[in-house]
Design a protein around this motif. Sequence first.
Motif, mmCIF file in Angstrom:
data_model
loop_
_atom_site.group_PDB
_atom_site.id
_atom_site.type_symbol
_atom_site.label_atom_id
_atom_site.label_comp_id
_atom_site.label_asym_id
_atom_site.label_seq_id
_atom_site.Cartn_x
_atom_site.Cartn_y
_atom_site.Cartn_z
ATOM 1 N N GLY A 183 0.806 -1.129 -0.188
ATOM 2 C CA GLY A 183 -0.086 -0.114 0.045
ATOM 3 C C GLY A 183 0.795 1.238 0.131
ATOM 4 N N THR A 184 1.746 1.276 0.875
ATOM 5 C CA THR A 184 2.712 2.560 0.966
ATOM 6 C C THR A 184 3.323 2.624 -0.369
ATOM 7 N N ILE A 185 3.804 1.812 -1.133
ATOM 8 C CA ILE A 185 4.545 1.894 -2.206
ATOM 9 C C ILE A 185 3.433 2.637 -3.118
ATOM 10 N N ALA A 186 2.316 2.014 -3.338
ATOM 11 C CA ALA A 186 1.244 2.581 -4.121
ATOM 12 C C ALA A 186 1.241 4.061 -3.888
ATOM 13 N N ILE A 187 0.983 4.361 -2.666
ATOM 14 C CA ILE A 187 0.790 5.908 -2.073
ATOM 15 C C ILE A 187 1.732 6.674 -2.884
ATOM 16 N N PHE A 188 3.188 6.227 -2.654
ATOM 17 C CA PHE A 188 4.104 7.217 -3.022
ATOM 18 C C PHE A 188 4.299 7.107 -4.727
ATOM 19 N N VAL A 189 3.801 6.135 -5.253
ATOM 20 C CA VAL A 189 4.100 6.271 -6.899
ATOM 21 C C VAL A 189 2.934 7.184 -7.149
ATOM 22 N N LEU A 190 1.789 7.079 -6.562
ATOM 23 C CA LEU A 190 0.504 7.849 -6.830
ATOM 24 C C LEU A 190 0.883 9.386 -6.378
ATOM 25 N N TYR A 191 1.607 9.489 -5.362
ATOM 26 C CA TYR A 191 2.076 10.887 -5.063
ATOM 27 C C TYR A 191 2.805 11.722 -6.054
ATOM 28 N N LEU A 192 4.037 10.789 -6.421
ATOM 29 C CA LEU A 192 4.924 11.303 -7.526
ATOM 30 C C LEU A 192 4.144 11.560 -8.781
ATOM 31 N N LEU A 193 3.538 10.808 -9.214
ATOM 32 C CA LEU A 193 2.610 10.988 -10.534
ATOM 33 C C LEU A 193 1.649 11.953 -10.639
ATOM 34 N N ARG A 194 1.093 12.567 -9.578
ATOM 35 C CA ARG A 194 0.171 13.297 -9.437
ATOM 36 C C ARG A 194 1.115 14.696 -9.344
ATOM 37 N N LEU A 195 2.080 14.798 -8.643
ATOM 38 C CA LEU A 195 3.040 15.901 -8.579
ATOM 39 C C LEU A 195 3.349 16.382 -9.968
ATOM 40 N N ASN A 196 3.392 15.283 -10.866
ATOM 41 C CA ASN A 196 3.761 15.541 -12.372
ATOM 42 C C ASN A 196 2.266 15.772 -13.269
ATOM 43 N N ASP A 197 1.438 15.842 -12.530
ATOM 44 C CA ASP A 197 0.080 16.143 -13.124
ATOM 45 C C ASP A 197 -0.510 14.924 -14.058
ATOM 46 N N VAL A 198 -0.038 13.877 -13.617
ATOM 47 C CA VAL A 198 -0.866 12.803 -14.359
ATOM 48 C C VAL A 198 -2.269 12.623 -14.049
ATOM 49 N N PRO A 199 -3.255 12.432 -14.743
ATOM 50 C CA PRO A 199 -4.470 12.323 -14.565
ATOM 51 C C PRO A 199 -4.951 11.140 -13.174
ATOM 52 N N TYR A 200 -5.786 11.292 -12.368
ATOM 53 C CA TYR A 200 -5.834 10.795 -11.107
ATOM 54 C C TYR A 200 -6.039 9.210 -11.317
ATOM 55 N N LEU A 201 -7.013 8.955 -12.384
ATOM 56 C CA LEU A 201 -7.420 7.754 -12.557
ATOM 57 C C LEU A 201 -6.110 6.532 -13.132
ATOM 58 N N LEU A 202 -5.566 7.192 -14.144
ATOM 59 C CA LEU A 202 -4.344 6.763 -14.735
ATOM 60 C C LEU A 202 -3.194 6.463 -13.548
ATOM 61 N N ALA A 203 -2.909 7.555 -12.712
ATOM 62 C CA ALA A 203 -1.944 7.358 -11.916
ATOM 63 C C ALA A 203 -2.459 6.496 -10.739
ATOM 64 N N ALA A 204 -3.591 6.462 -10.486
ATOM 65 C CA ALA A 204 -4.137 5.420 -9.594
ATOM 66 C C ALA A 204 -3.894 3.821 -10.092
ATOM 67 N N LEU A 205 -4.247 3.720 -11.411
ATOM 68 C CA LEU A 205 -4.002 2.521 -12.009
ATOM 69 C C LEU A 205 -2.497 2.196 -11.991
ATOM 70 N N LEU A 206 -1.421 3.050 -12.276
ATOM 71 C CA LEU A 206 -0.206 2.797 -12.178
ATOM 72 C C LEU A 206 0.266 2.539 -10.900
ATOM 73 N N ALA A 207 -0.166 3.015 -10.090
ATOM 74 C CA ALA A 207 0.263 3.013 -8.650
ATOM 75 C C ALA A 207 0.126 1.521 -8.314
ATOM 76 N N VAL A 208 -1.294 1.241 -8.345
ATOM 77 C CA VAL A 208 -1.669 -0.071 -8.074
ATOM 78 C C VAL A 208 -0.573 -1.124 -8.948
ATOM 79 N N GLY A 209 -0.568 -0.888 -10.138
ATOM 80 C CA GLY A 209 0.231 -1.599 -10.753
ATOM 81 C C GLY A 209 1.961 -1.783 -10.228
ATOM 82 N N ALA A 210 2.301 -0.783 -9.874
ATOM 83 C CA ALA A 210 3.642 -0.733 -9.217
ATOM 84 C C ALA A 210 3.641 -1.594 -8.134
ATOM 85 N N ALA A 211 2.437 -1.527 -7.335
ATOM 86 C CA ALA A 211 2.457 -2.606 -6.203
ATOM 87 C C ALA A 211 2.216 -4.031 -6.365
#
Lengths: 321, 432, 263
Positions: free
Chosen positions: A75-103
């Motif tokens: 979970g924490t890894i997903a949070i960090f990935v989501l955070y980093l992606l959102r910092l770079n303005d990646v759309p939320y849904l895509l960022a969330a999917l990528l974060a879960v994929g990273a996990a």
Amino acid sequence: MATAVLDRVRAEPRSLIGPGIGIAVIVALLASGNTGQTALVIGLITGAAYSLLAMGIVLIYKSSGIFNFAQGEFGTIAIFVLYLLRLNDVPYLLAALLAVGAAALLGLVVETGVIRPLADAPRVTLLVATAGVALLSLGVQLWLGGATPRVLEPAFTRADRLRVIIAISDQRLLILAVVVVVGIALALFFKTNLGLAVLAASQEATATNLVGISVRRLSALVWVQAALLGGLAGVLLGSTEPFTPGFVTSRYLILGFTAAVIGGITSLPGAVLGGVIVGVGEALGSAGTLGDSIPGGGFVITFLLLVAILALRPQGLLGRS
Amino acid sequence: MAVTDRPVDAPVEPIEPTPVTGDAGGTAAFRPGAGGWVARGALVALLVAVVVGVPLVRDPLDSAEFATAVVFAIIGLSLNVLIGYTGTISLGHNAFVGVGAFTTAYVVGAQGQPFLLGVAAAVVIGAVQSLILGGLALRISGLYFALITLSFGVMGQESIFGIEALTGGGAGATAPTPTGPVAYYFICLGFLGAVLWIDWRLIRSKGGRALLALRENPRVAASLGVNVKAYTIVGFMVSGAFAGLGGALFAHNAVVVSAQSFGFQLALLFVIMTVVGGLRSRVGIIISSSLFALLTFLVRTVPGFERTLARFDLLLPILAVGVGAALLIGALRRRRGPSPRVVVGAVLVLLGALVLSPVTIPFLEDRLAEIPVLTPEASRNVVGPALLLLVLTRLPGGIGQLVKPVQRWLTGERFDWSIGKEKEVQITDVRA
Amino acid sequence: MSVLETTELSIRFGGVQAAKDVSISLGEFEIVGVIGPNGAGKTTTFNMITGFYAPNSGKVRFRGQDVTTMKVHDRAALGMGRTFQNVGLVKGSTVRENLLTAQHLQARYGVVAGLLGSPASMEAERTLRERADSILEILRLDHLADTRVQGLPYGDLKRVEIATVLATDPDVLLLDEPSSGMGPEEAHQLGDTLLDLRREFGLSIMMIEHHVPLVVRVCDYVYCLNFGQMLAEGTPEVVRNHPEVVRAYLGEDVEVDDPEVHV
């Protein structure tokens, strides 16, 4: 499915004790006036988070027979990935999917590098190994990110759409919905051929291999599933509070384990019920006089609940003996 | 139709068992020559000189760090009794240690009693506390018990140690150092010696043998006359007593202790240093615990250490190229066809070379500059767990496995690299 | 009076009646065999005798004393020693350490005295060590004294296990398939060893066995179990030729008079 439940009850009347206790607790709280009802609502809300983690824990236990202390770190890894992606303005849904994929990717790495070499080791060794994975993840996060808390914005921002005694935000409702959907999906999964193969592999790996099912592939599949679940939990929970390295582990993991054990370590519905009970217990512990006199009263209650369940009814409320 | 002509139960010449060469060596006992003894003596003298001499030579304030190393060694040995001898994992040892610390702080700091009384009280309270936990362990086993110890450790940090009356809350409790720092270091060394003596006698007496038997095979232990439940409690109490001692010595070294000093991350650190040291290897555990405790000190004093850690970002691609090359060479030497190892090796080499190449380094330098330096504190958090995973999967005997050939050599045996190999990290026998 | 006797021991696991009304007795210095096909309840009966299982009904008596509910280690203190089907030893320790562990009950010093290293405890340890070494010598295992048990060849393991159980100074030995994995020559040697041990140590022995020549040669009395119940009992010759016993091992279609039939 209803006839199956009725058959089971007829065969083992004792199996009603667990659900009976659960229902009794809920009714008692509803009937006990404001404190009880508030605790019940808070318990349901926070308990949903614990249920999410508990389900991942139950999944790994059902298939690998071990306690996965790294479940929170997915979970924490997903949070960090989501955070980093959102910092770079990646759309939320895509960022969330990528974060879960990273996990999920992390889950695969853990399974290949740590779990599989230790496949024949005693379960306690595997437990220590998963704790090692969690610590390593925490250490890397501390090193690369530092300890400052960060804030992740939630998927939905309306905070008071629903009001049942207390204000319930959209994000919390989303979590509840996800818990229900995932719970049903997982329960159904174990009825499919693939799910049965997973259960078979956990009980008798040699025989399962001999009938042509690749236990190794199943193991990888299960860990990816658990990591997906953990990642999903992280993405949903990361926005409820400012997060720090190891957030999901330090804040939710032990309570998630307690929820899984109370509900029955082999029971997915148990994970949900356990989450509610732990949430309620924590709410009651922090409220009122108990919370004032003993710091961390919620933890004390949880510890006592855990000891009581393991000493009196180790299979948990909904588990089979 | 008879299968063979010879009656089945006719006596035959008894077959003499061929002598098996055990750990002790071949048919002729090995005796080191005079030179061998001189070499052994020199190593022992060097070790003694380091342990005794370094604190005397350096700044007295450094002795507090050395004392911490000794205290960590005691705590590691206490956890070894629990995990290595009794076969029970504890993920909440921070609570045991913390209770010892706050006990002595109360007895000495708040009540003004002498130092030794505080230490004795901590030992007793430590043993009592583990008596309770041991009682729980009898009813709840294996994985579930591990969970309970973790829960206990967290509860300790969040709840028990937070009670102001007992522990002084945020300000903490005071346990003044009874002597100067250098003398205190030697006091701690003395206690370590006592712990080692008791541990040695434990293993050489019926108590220790009972523990090792019940850890590995409780049914056999019981049929040999061991009261498994009673001796499990004994194991817990010895471990708790040592932990209480460690906590007390820690408190007087740190002078002020608060709930923050005993977070549950400390419990996990303790488990790491014990497993990395090697279960049931006292020497390995002492080395491992001291290293973990002295990491900051070593970084400060050993030249080049800090610079190496600081350029960790360069170490990674170098490591990648090295590991990749090793994998490739290994695979090619065995003339295997394409296999996962070859693929992984090739990828690692390429990635590493790419990062190190003059083309990409300037491009990546900005990015690399953003990676924080791996400070000693951070390295403990990263290197520690990495070592743990390495030991669990590849080097089950831990540091003890590496040190055992030297240990045996010192006692007069031939130097043999293969001594000490373990197959797996054996905590209990309960398998999946 | 028999040294060891069971009276109508019964136990069920879930839906399976693993043993029903099993009554066995072992006289002083007797060697008694317990035979029967796999799954007959022989090891289950041993487990009830030694205390690993609690029977649903029936009694176990040792020298007249009712030990049915006594703990395993207390029965060991009374003088019951047993071996296990998958060799029961502490594999991580050496052979000598196993024998020292087995003398647990003869170590006459307190745990704390042992921890502190009192002279009395160290003296007691020396005695234990001497005893261990003498037992190892009798069984010709002294060259293995410092070898780790793990990795020893199977035949040696079984002998070490017997040495270990002898170190507990038992009156009664309960051996679970002592000859398993042995060929005819080794089994014959084992028979010699058992007869010698009975004589030298004054033991009464009860053994679960499949090796019929060994049983015939060494046992004074034999019980045959099947499906958890007593099928036949008597001297080895009688039991061996008993039609029910033959049928249990070989099925329905065998002629009892066939001289080639070795059960």
